[in-house]
Write a protein that holds these residues in place. Structure first.
Motif, PDB file in Angstrom:
ATOM      1  N   ALA A  99      31.966  43.781  30.644  1.00  0.00           N
ATOM      2  CA  ALA A  99      31.788  44.920  31.542  1.00  0.00           C
ATOM      3  C   ALA A  99      32.306  44.586  32.940  1.00  0.00           C
ATOM      4  O   ALA A  99      32.138  43.475  33.431  1.00  0.00           O
ATOM      5  CB  ALA A  99      30.319  45.303  31.617  1.00  0.00           C
ATOM      6  N   TYR A 100      32.917  45.574  33.542  1.00  0.00           N
ATOM      7  CA  TYR A 100      33.450  45.459  34.897  1.00  0.00           C
ATOM      8  C   TYR A 100      33.072  46.726  35.644  1.00  0.00           C
ATOM      9  O   TYR A 100      32.739  47.744  35.034  1.00  0.00           O
ATOM     10  CB  TYR A 100      34.975  45.325  34.862  1.00  0.00           C
ATOM     11  CG  TYR A 100      35.432  44.045  34.214  1.00  0.00           C
ATOM     12  CD1 TYR A 100      35.786  42.949  34.987  1.00  0.00           C
ATOM     13  CD2 TYR A 100      35.487  43.922  32.833  1.00  0.00           C
ATOM     14  CE1 TYR A 100      36.198  41.762  34.394  1.00  0.00           C
ATOM     15  CE2 TYR A 100      35.882  42.744  32.236  1.00  0.00           C
ATOM     16  CZ  TYR A 100      36.244  41.670  33.021  1.00  0.00           C
ATOM     17  OH  TYR A 100      36.631  40.500  32.426  1.00  0.00           O
ATOM     18  N   TYR A 101      33.132  46.672  36.957  1.00  0.00           N
ATOM     19  CA  TYR A 101      32.879  47.853  37.771  1.00  0.00           C
ATOM     20  C   TYR A 101      34.083  48.127  38.643  1.00  0.00           C
ATOM     21  O   TYR A 101      34.672  47.216  39.208  1.00  0.00           O
ATOM     22  CB  TYR A 101      31.620  47.676  38.627  1.00  0.00           C
ATOM     23  CG  TYR A 101      30.365  47.905  37.824  1.00  0.00           C
ATOM     24  CD1 TYR A 101      29.772  49.146  37.794  1.00  0.00           C
ATOM     25  CD2 TYR A 101      29.814  46.890  37.063  1.00  0.00           C
ATOM     26  CE1 TYR A 101      28.631  49.378  37.036  1.00  0.00           C
ATOM     27  CE2 TYR A 101      28.683  47.103  36.295  1.00  0.00           C
ATOM     28  CZ  TYR A 101      28.093  48.351  36.293  1.00  0.00           C
ATOM     29  OH  TYR A 101      26.978  48.578  35.528  1.00  0.00           O
ATOM     30  N   LYS A 102      34.458  49.385  38.721  1.00  0.00           N
ATOM     31  CA  LYS A 102      35.634  49.805  39.482  1.00  0.00           C
ATOM     32  C   LYS A 102      35.187  50.666  40.658  1.00  0.00           C
ATOM     33  O   LYS A 102      34.434  51.616  40.486  1.00  0.00           O
ATOM     34  CB  LYS A 102      36.559  50.604  38.570  1.00  0.00           C
ATOM     35  CG  LYS A 102      37.806  51.127  39.242  1.00  0.00           C
ATOM     36  CD  LYS A 102      38.648  51.868  38.219  1.00  0.00           C
ATOM     37  CE  LYS A 102      39.877  52.484  38.821  1.00  0.00           C
ATOM     38  NZ  LYS A 102      40.666  53.203  37.803  1.00  0.00           N
ATOM     39  N   ASN A 103      35.677  50.318  41.851  1.00  0.00           N
ATOM     40  CA  ASN A 103      35.412  51.109  43.040  1.00  0.00           C
ATOM     41  C   ASN A 103      36.262  52.368  42.946  1.00  0.00           C
ATOM     42  O   ASN A 103      37.485  52.284  42.864  1.00  0.00           O
ATOM     43  CB  ASN A 103      35.759  50.302  44.297  1.00  0.00           C
ATOM     44  CG  ASN A 103      35.438  51.046  45.565  1.00  0.00           C
ATOM     45  OD1 ASN A 103      35.807  52.202  45.739  1.00  0.00           O
ATOM     46  ND2 ASN A 103      34.758  50.363  46.470  1.00  0.00           N
ATOM     47  N   VAL A 104      35.632  53.527  42.936  1.00  0.00           N
ATOM     48  CA  VAL A 104      36.372  54.780  42.754  1.00  0.00           C
ATOM     49  C   VAL A 104      37.247  55.118  43.949  1.00  0.00           C
ATOM     50  O   VAL A 104      38.204  55.884  43.822  1.00  0.00           O
ATOM     51  CB  VAL A 104      35.434  55.966  42.414  1.00  0.00           C
ATOM     52  CG1 VAL A 104      34.742  55.751  41.083  1.00  0.00           C
ATOM     53  CG2 VAL A 104      34.421  56.214  43.512  1.00  0.00           C
ATOM     54  N   ASN A 105      36.952  54.555  45.107  1.00  0.00           N
ATOM     55  CA  ASN A 105      37.751  54.833  46.300  1.00  0.00           C
ATOM     56  C   ASN A 105      38.980  53.932  46.408  1.00  0.00           C
ATOM     57  O   ASN A 105      40.040  54.380  46.827  1.00  0.00           O
ATOM     58  CB  ASN A 105      36.906  54.687  47.568  1.00  0.00           C
ATOM     59  CG  ASN A 105      35.798  55.714  47.619  1.00  0.00           C
ATOM     60  OD1 ASN A 105      35.985  56.852  47.218  1.00  0.00           O
ATOM     61  ND2 ASN A 105      34.645  55.310  48.091  1.00  0.00           N
ATOM     62  N   THR A 106      38.821  52.653  46.048  1.00  0.00           N
ATOM     63  CA  THR A 106      39.916  51.699  46.225  1.00  0.00           C
ATOM     64  C   THR A 106      40.615  51.311  44.925  1.00  0.00           C
ATOM     65  O   THR A 106      41.715  50.792  44.958  1.00  0.00           O
ATOM     66  CB  THR A 106      39.410  50.400  46.879  1.00  0.00           C
ATOM     67  OG1 THR A 106      38.499  49.752  45.986  1.00  0.00           O
ATOM     68  CG2 THR A 106      38.735  50.676  48.207  1.00  0.00           C
ATOM     69  N   GLY A 107      39.944  51.519  43.795  1.00  0.00           N
ATOM     70  CA  GLY A 107      40.509  51.119  42.513  1.00  0.00           C
ATOM     71  C   GLY A 107      40.308  49.649  42.191  1.00  0.00           C
ATOM     72  O   GLY A 107      40.750  49.161  41.162  1.00  0.00           O
ATOM     73  N   VAL A 108      39.627  48.911  43.074  1.00  0.00           N
ATOM     74  CA  VAL A 108      39.384  47.487  42.856  1.00  0.00           C
ATOM     75  C   VAL A 108      38.376  47.314  41.725  1.00  0.00           C
ATOM     76  O   VAL A 108      37.341  47.970  41.688  1.00  0.00           O
ATOM     77  CB  VAL A 108      38.867  46.810  44.147  1.00  0.00           C
ATOM     78  CG1 VAL A 108      38.437  45.377  43.892  1.00  0.00           C
ATOM     79  CG2 VAL A 108      39.928  46.879  45.221  1.00  0.00           C
ATOM     80  N   ILE A 109      38.698  46.412  40.798  1.00  0.00           N
ATOM     81  CA  ILE A 109      37.836  46.126  39.648  1.00  0.00           C
ATOM     82  C   ILE A 109      37.220  44.752  39.833  1.00  0.00           C
ATOM     83  O   ILE A 109      37.918  43.799  40.184  1.00  0.00           O
ATOM     84  CB  ILE A 109      38.644  46.172  38.334  1.00  0.00           C
ATOM     85  CG1 ILE A 109      39.217  47.574  38.125  1.00  0.00           C
ATOM     86  CG2 ILE A 109      37.774  45.750  37.157  1.00  0.00           C
ATOM     87  CD1 ILE A 109      40.191  47.667  36.976  1.00  0.00           C
ATOM     88  N   MET A 110      35.902  44.655  39.613  1.00  0.00           N
ATOM     89  CA  MET A 110      35.224  43.361  39.716  1.00  0.00           C
ATOM     90  C   MET A 110      34.354  43.136  38.491  1.00  0.00           C
ATOM     91  O   MET A 110      33.864  44.096  37.888  1.00  0.00           O
ATOM     92  CB  MET A 110      34.380  43.291  40.992  1.00  0.00           C
ATOM     93  CG  MET A 110      33.179  44.197  41.011  1.00  0.00           C
ATOM     94  SD  MET A 110      32.100  43.983  42.446  1.00  0.00           S
ATOM     95  CE  MET A 110      33.143  44.574  43.759  1.00  0.00           C
TER      96      MET A 110
END
Length: 77
Positions: free
Chosen positions: A21-32
């Motif tokens: 599982a990863y989380y994506k910032n909806v504003n920047t598109g950065v995935i962590m």
């Protein structure tokens, strides 16, 4: 306590450990990775003086995705 025993939940949370599982910032598109996301939310909750659950449920800037940024639940039917 055995260190080689895998964690089922992240410490201090009710979030199950999921290495896919990863989380994506909806504003920047950065995935962590999920682990980094959970640690970030824990720090934020501590700074704000609220519980992890309160901070986690109010966070709408991140969505759960797979490693490639696709919706994590796409393949569930």
């Amino acid at each position: 306590m055995k260190k080689e025993q895998e964690q089922k939940y992240y410490e201090g949370t009710n979030i199950e450990v999921d290495n896919n599982a990863y989380y994506k910032n909806v504003n920047t598109g950065v995935i962590m990775p999920e682990r980094e996301y959970v640690e970030m939310i824990k720090r934020e909750a501590e700074e704000l003086g609220i519980s992890f659950d309160e901070c986690f449920t109010e966070d709408d800037m991140f969505v759960l995705v797979d490693e490639d940024g696709n919706d994590y639940y796409t393949y569930e039917e």
